[in-house]
Design a protein around this motif. Structure first.
Motif, PDB file in Angstrom:
ATOM      1  N   GLU A  45       0.852  -1.142  -0.064  1.00 41.70           N
ATOM      2  CA  GLU A  45      -0.071   0.017   0.132  1.00 41.70           C
ATOM      3  C   GLU A  45       0.854   1.422  -0.048  1.00 41.70           C
ATOM      4  OE1 GLU A  45      -2.553  -0.146   3.490  1.00 41.70           O
ATOM      5  OE2 GLU A  45      -3.855  -1.800   2.441  1.00 41.70           O
ATOM      6  N   ASN A  46       1.913   1.247   0.741  1.00 43.18           N
ATOM      7  CA  ASN A  46       2.929   2.391   0.664  1.00 43.18           C
ATOM      8  C   ASN A  46       4.442   1.774   0.339  1.00 43.18           C
ATOM      9  OD1 ASN A  46       1.086   4.402   1.998  1.00 43.18           O
ATOM     10  ND2 ASN A  46       0.848   2.531   3.514  1.00 43.18           N
ATOM     11  N   ILE A  47       5.147   2.792  -0.356  1.00 45.36           N
ATOM     12  CA  ILE A  47       6.614   2.226  -0.728  1.00 45.36           C
ATOM     13  C   ILE A  47       7.327   3.756  -0.148  1.00 45.36           C
ATOM     14  CG2 ILE A  47       8.229   2.120  -2.340  1.00 45.36           C
ATOM     15  CD1 ILE A  47       6.350   0.134  -3.774  1.00 45.36           C
ATOM     16  N   ILE A  90      12.668   9.726  -8.230  1.00 41.76           N
ATOM     17  CA  ILE A  90      13.465  10.706  -8.860  1.00 41.76           C
ATOM     18  C   ILE A  90      13.756  11.676  -7.877  1.00 41.76           C
ATOM     19  CG2 ILE A  90      13.243  12.485 -10.656  1.00 41.76           C
ATOM     20  CD1 ILE A  90      12.931   9.405 -11.532  1.00 41.76           C
ATOM     21  N   ALA A  91      12.935  12.126  -7.051  1.00 41.81           N
ATOM     22  CA  ALA A  91      13.591  13.328  -6.140  1.00 41.81           C
ATOM     23  C   ALA A  91      12.666  13.313  -4.906  1.00 41.81           C
ATOM     24  CB  ALA A  91      13.302  14.618  -6.859  1.00 41.81           C
ATOM     25  N   GLU A  92      12.834  14.143  -3.860  1.00 40.90           N
ATOM     26  CA  GLU A  92      12.164  14.012  -2.444  1.00 40.90           C
ATOM     27  C   GLU A  92      10.798  14.388  -2.968  1.00 40.90           C
ATOM     28  OE1 GLU A  92      14.205  14.973   1.407  1.00 40.90           O
ATOM     29  OE2 GLU A  92      15.477  15.914   0.066  1.00 40.90           O
ATOM     30  N   GLY A  93       9.795  13.813  -2.083  1.00 42.93           N
ATOM     31  CA  GLY A  93       8.642  14.266  -2.372  1.00 42.93           C
ATOM     32  C   GLY A  93       7.719  13.109  -1.894  1.00 42.93           C
ATOM     33  N   GLU A  94       6.327  13.407  -2.103  1.00 40.15           N
ATOM     34  CA  GLU A  94       5.193  12.236  -1.989  1.00 40.15           C
ATOM     35  C   GLU A  94       4.409  12.345  -3.229  1.00 40.15           C
ATOM     36  OE1 GLU A  94       3.153  12.142   1.512  1.00 40.15           O
ATOM     37  OE2 GLU A  94       4.957  12.071   2.797  1.00 40.15           O
ATOM     38  N   THR A  95       3.919  11.192  -3.706  1.00 43.00           N
ATOM     39  CA  THR A  95       2.976  11.188  -5.031  1.00 43.00           C
ATOM     40  C   THR A  95       2.221   9.797  -4.708  1.00 43.00           C
ATOM     41  OG1 THR A  95       2.928  11.368  -7.256  1.00 43.00           O
ATOM     42  CG2 THR A  95       4.754   9.916  -6.541  1.00 43.00           C
ATOM     43  N   THR A  96       1.561   9.550  -5.680  1.00 42.88           N
ATOM     44  CA  THR A  96       0.938   8.240  -5.742  1.00 42.88           C
ATOM     45  C   THR A  96       0.861   7.502  -7.160  1.00 42.88           C
ATOM     46  OG1 THR A  96      -1.322   9.347  -6.394  1.00 42.88           O
ATOM     47  CG2 THR A  96      -1.157   8.895  -4.223  1.00 42.88           C
ATOM     48  N   VAL A  97       0.986   6.250  -7.320  1.00 41.62           N
ATOM     49  CA  VAL A  97       0.991   5.438  -8.422  1.00 41.62           C
ATOM     50  C   VAL A  97      -0.243   4.602  -8.597  1.00 41.62           C
ATOM     51  CG1 VAL A  97       2.023   3.412  -9.757  1.00 41.62           C
ATOM     52  CG2 VAL A  97       3.347   5.447  -8.665  1.00 41.62           C
ATOM     53  N   LYS A 107     -12.142  -0.450 -12.695  1.00 44.08           N
ATOM     54  CA  LYS A 107     -11.277  -1.130 -11.845  1.00 44.08           C
ATOM     55  C   LYS A 107      -9.811  -0.768 -11.657  1.00 44.08           C
ATOM     56  CE  LYS A 107     -14.763  -3.968 -11.187  1.00 44.08           C
ATOM     57  NZ  LYS A 107     -15.656  -3.234 -11.980  1.00 44.08           N
ATOM     58  N   SER A 108      -9.213   0.001 -10.399  1.00 41.68           N
ATOM     59  CA  SER A 108      -8.228   0.482 -10.336  1.00 41.68           C
ATOM     60  C   SER A 108      -7.678   0.676  -8.831  1.00 41.68           C
ATOM     61  CB  SER A 108      -7.941   1.884 -10.836  1.00 41.68           C
ATOM     62  OG  SER A 108      -8.986   3.004 -10.132  1.00 41.68           O
ATOM     63  N   ASP A 109      -6.730   0.675  -8.426  1.00 42.71           N
ATOM     64  CA  ASP A 109      -6.089   0.910  -7.268  1.00 42.71           C
ATOM     65  C   ASP A 109      -4.922   1.638  -7.162  1.00 42.71           C
ATOM     66  OD1 ASP A 109      -5.998   0.578  -4.456  1.00 42.71           O
ATOM     67  OD2 ASP A 109      -5.176  -1.445  -4.422  1.00 42.71           O
ATOM     68  N   GLU A 110      -4.508   2.249  -6.155  1.00 37.04           N
ATOM     69  CA  GLU A 110      -3.144   2.940  -6.081  1.00 37.04           C
ATOM     70  C   GLU A 110      -2.463   2.831  -4.777  1.00 37.04           C
ATOM     71  OE1 GLU A 110      -4.747   7.140  -6.251  1.00 37.04           O
ATOM     72  OE2 GLU A 110      -4.693   7.418  -4.171  1.00 37.04           O
ATOM     73  N   LEU A 111      -1.203   3.096  -4.991  1.00 40.50           N
ATOM     74  CA  LEU A 111      -0.376   3.144  -3.632  1.00 40.50           C
ATOM     75  C   LEU A 111       0.466   4.337  -3.379  1.00 40.50           C
ATOM     76  CD1 LEU A 111       3.154   1.269  -4.339  1.00 40.50           C
ATOM     77  CD2 LEU A 111       1.337   1.486  -6.016  1.00 40.50           C
ATOM     78  N   ARG A 112       0.793   4.793  -2.087  1.00 36.94           N
ATOM     79  CA  ARG A 112       1.527   6.097  -1.749  1.00 36.94           C
ATOM     80  C   ARG A 112       2.804   5.856  -1.986  1.00 36.94           C
ATOM     81  NH1 ARG A 112      -1.510   9.941  -0.511  1.00 36.94           N
ATOM     82  NH2 ARG A 112       0.344  11.061   0.030  1.00 36.94           N
ATOM     83  N   ILE A 113       3.519   6.718  -2.754  1.00 31.94           N
ATOM     84  CA  ILE A 113       5.014   6.551  -2.920  1.00 31.94           C
ATOM     85  C   ILE A 113       5.736   7.866  -1.931  1.00 31.94           C
ATOM     86  CG2 ILE A 113       6.856   6.796  -4.503  1.00 31.94           C
ATOM     87  CD1 ILE A 113       5.066   4.437  -4.765  1.00 31.94           C
TER      88      ILE A 113
END
Length: 500
Positions: A45-47, A90-97, A107-113
């Motif tokens: 769920e998170n990386i 790539i660089a410091e910060g937070e995003t989702t994939v 039908k989809s899902d996401e994880l926090r990066i």
């Protein structure tokens, strides 16, 4: 009747054709219908990863027969990118994939990066306290681990305690349980090869001092010189190891916390006594010699050994007594002379008392004088060996041709005569190494810091070799300095002068 029969046959045929056609239409519809995607989920769920680090995510589509094609997308490719589930920081910060079914976008899902700075590896760890620690039963001692570099990313510590019966260990805090010793080890969680250990002695507050030992027990110091003796108080877990130091004659020698200072010619006895158990003590005999008959430079020596007392061959004029080692015939006085014969297989071990110098871990600056005489040429003689365990070749020989040196430095052109007293002087200052015979420089070599020619701070072997490249040799005096004597000083000393 015939007409009717024919009509029935035609009708039947037409009916069969229609039925056959209907069956084919049903099969084609079933085969062309796709299995519906019911769920799509992504793990983890998170990386958390460092910039430049690569991690993999997994998308699971159910049921198994449904179309497994996935469309991956990063909400911010400037922070992290994704391709076929492979995520790159790539660089410091937070995003989702996100992962979306190609055949069903609902039908989809996401994880926090979360992308952090590139990991800083641990180079080393040490405790904030060094050496052996002592803890009373019931007391606690917190240990802190210091990381190098200070900004190491992962400062996790794995703790190990070798003897849980003596002490407990929790998050670096040691608590004494019972008398005994344990080894506490801290291991860097980021790199198990980075570790540090120390010994913890758990003691009872009431354990008395039972024994005191000092080393050396006998020393000679020139007036104005000082030397610290080594003290061992037993048992290790004695509650109070405080000692009272006394001199039998403060005009000859004084003492402060085990450091003895010579004052004037004479003899004094230094005593170390337990504060809590005054019946337990140890002594050091101190002699302050009269150096007025010697050239002034000898008063600077760290060790001076003359052999004028047949009953005490190993006695020191300056420094600690020699230790006679090896096997074979005993070291014996030369009749009618203040000299001794050191037989093949025997040798002296000299505790010179010089600390590491010259920029290394060993003694890289020194001068050694040996006044000697050989009975015959044509055989090997050994002068000194820096390996105090005597399990290596000596560093200076007389070869069968009478030349002095060793392969690493080369041998002298000048040779030694039999039945003649000579003075050998060896000097080392950093990488400069010289051998003198009777005041003349006969070998000059450029060596290295802490090489085989550097003395161990623990001592040096004199007139011995590990594998038999020695022979009976006479000696009338040996001296060692913690500096390099100048060529002018050496020339002034000239030939052998210790023999009478």
């Amino acid at each position: 009747m015939k007409v009717f029969t024919g009509k029935l046959i035609i009708a039947a045929l037409l009916s069969g054709t229609l039925m056959f056609g209907a069956c084919n239409e049903t099969d084609e519809t079933t085969e062309s219908r796709e299995i519906t995607v019911k769920t799509l989920s992504v793990t983890p769920e998170n990386i958390i990863l460092a910039a430049g680090e690569i991690r993999a995510a997994k998308a699971t589509v159910t049921p198994d027969g449904a179309n497994q094609e996935i469309y991956w997308k990063s909400a911010d490719p400037n922070i992290a990118t994704v391709a076929n589930g492979i995520i790159t920081g790539i660089a410091e910060g937070e995003t989702t994939v996100s992962a979306t079914s190609v055949v069903d976008a609902t039908k989809s899902d996401e994880l926090r990066i979360r992308v952090v700075k590139a990991a800083v590896p641990v180079e080393s760890i040490v405790f904030d306290t060094a050496g052996k620690i002592e803890i009373y039963i019931g007391d606690e001692f917190p240990l802190q681990v210091i990381f190098t570099p200070e900004n190491a990313t992962n400062k996790e510590i794995i703790w190990r305690n070798s003897n849980p019966e003596a002490a407990t260990l929790e998050n670096g805090v040691i608590k004494g349980l019972a008398r005994g010793t344990t080894v506490i080890t801290a291991i860097a969680g980021a790199d198990v090869n980075r570790k540090v250990s120390l010994e913890a002695l758990v003691t009872d507050r009431d354990v008395p001092v039972q024994n005191i030992s000092v080393s050396p027990e006998k020393i000679a110091l020139v007036a104005g010189k000082s030397r610290a003796v080594s003290i061992v108080v037993a048992p290790d877990d004695a509650a109070d190891k405080t000692l009272i130091w006394e001199s039998s004659n403060n005009s000859v020698a004084t003492v402060i916390d085990g450091t003895i200072t010579a004052k004037s010619i004479g003899v004094a006895v230094i005593t170390a006594k337990s504060v809590t158990n005054p019946d337990v003590s140890a002594t050091v005999s101190v002699t302050v010699p009269d150096m007025s008959t010697f050239p002034a430079v000898f008063a600077e020596a760290a060790g001076l050994w003359l052999f004028g007392t047949p009953s005490d061959i190993a006695n020191a004029t300056i420094g600690s007594p020699l230790a006679i080692k090896g096997s074979g015939n005993p070291v014996s006085p030369v009749t009618g002379s203040n000299a001794v014969t050191v037989p093949k297989g025997r040798y002296f071990e000299a505790n010179h008392g010089i600390v590491a110098n010259g920029g290394g871990n060993n003694v890289n600056e020194y001068t050694m004088v040996i006044d000697f005489r050989i009975p015959a040429t044509g055989q090997w003689y050994s002068f000194f060996q820096t390996n105090i365990n005597n399990n290596d070749d000596a560093e200076c020989f007389i070869n069968t041709g009478g030349s002095i040196g060793v392969g690493a430095t080369g041998y002298s052109g000048a040779t030694v005569s039999a039945n003649v007293w000579h003075r050998l002087i060896v000097t080392k200052l950093g990488t400069s190494y010289n051998i003198y015979l009777d005041g003349n420089n006969i070998v000059n070599a450029s060596l290295s810091i802490d090489d085989r020619f550097s003395l161990s701070p623990n001592g040096v072997i004199l007139l011995g070799d590990n594998d038999g490249d020695d022979a009976d040799i006479d000696a009338s005096g040996i001296a060692i300095w913690n500096r390099q004597l100048s060529a002018e000083e050496i020339y002034a000393l000239g030939g052998a002068s210790f023999v009478n």
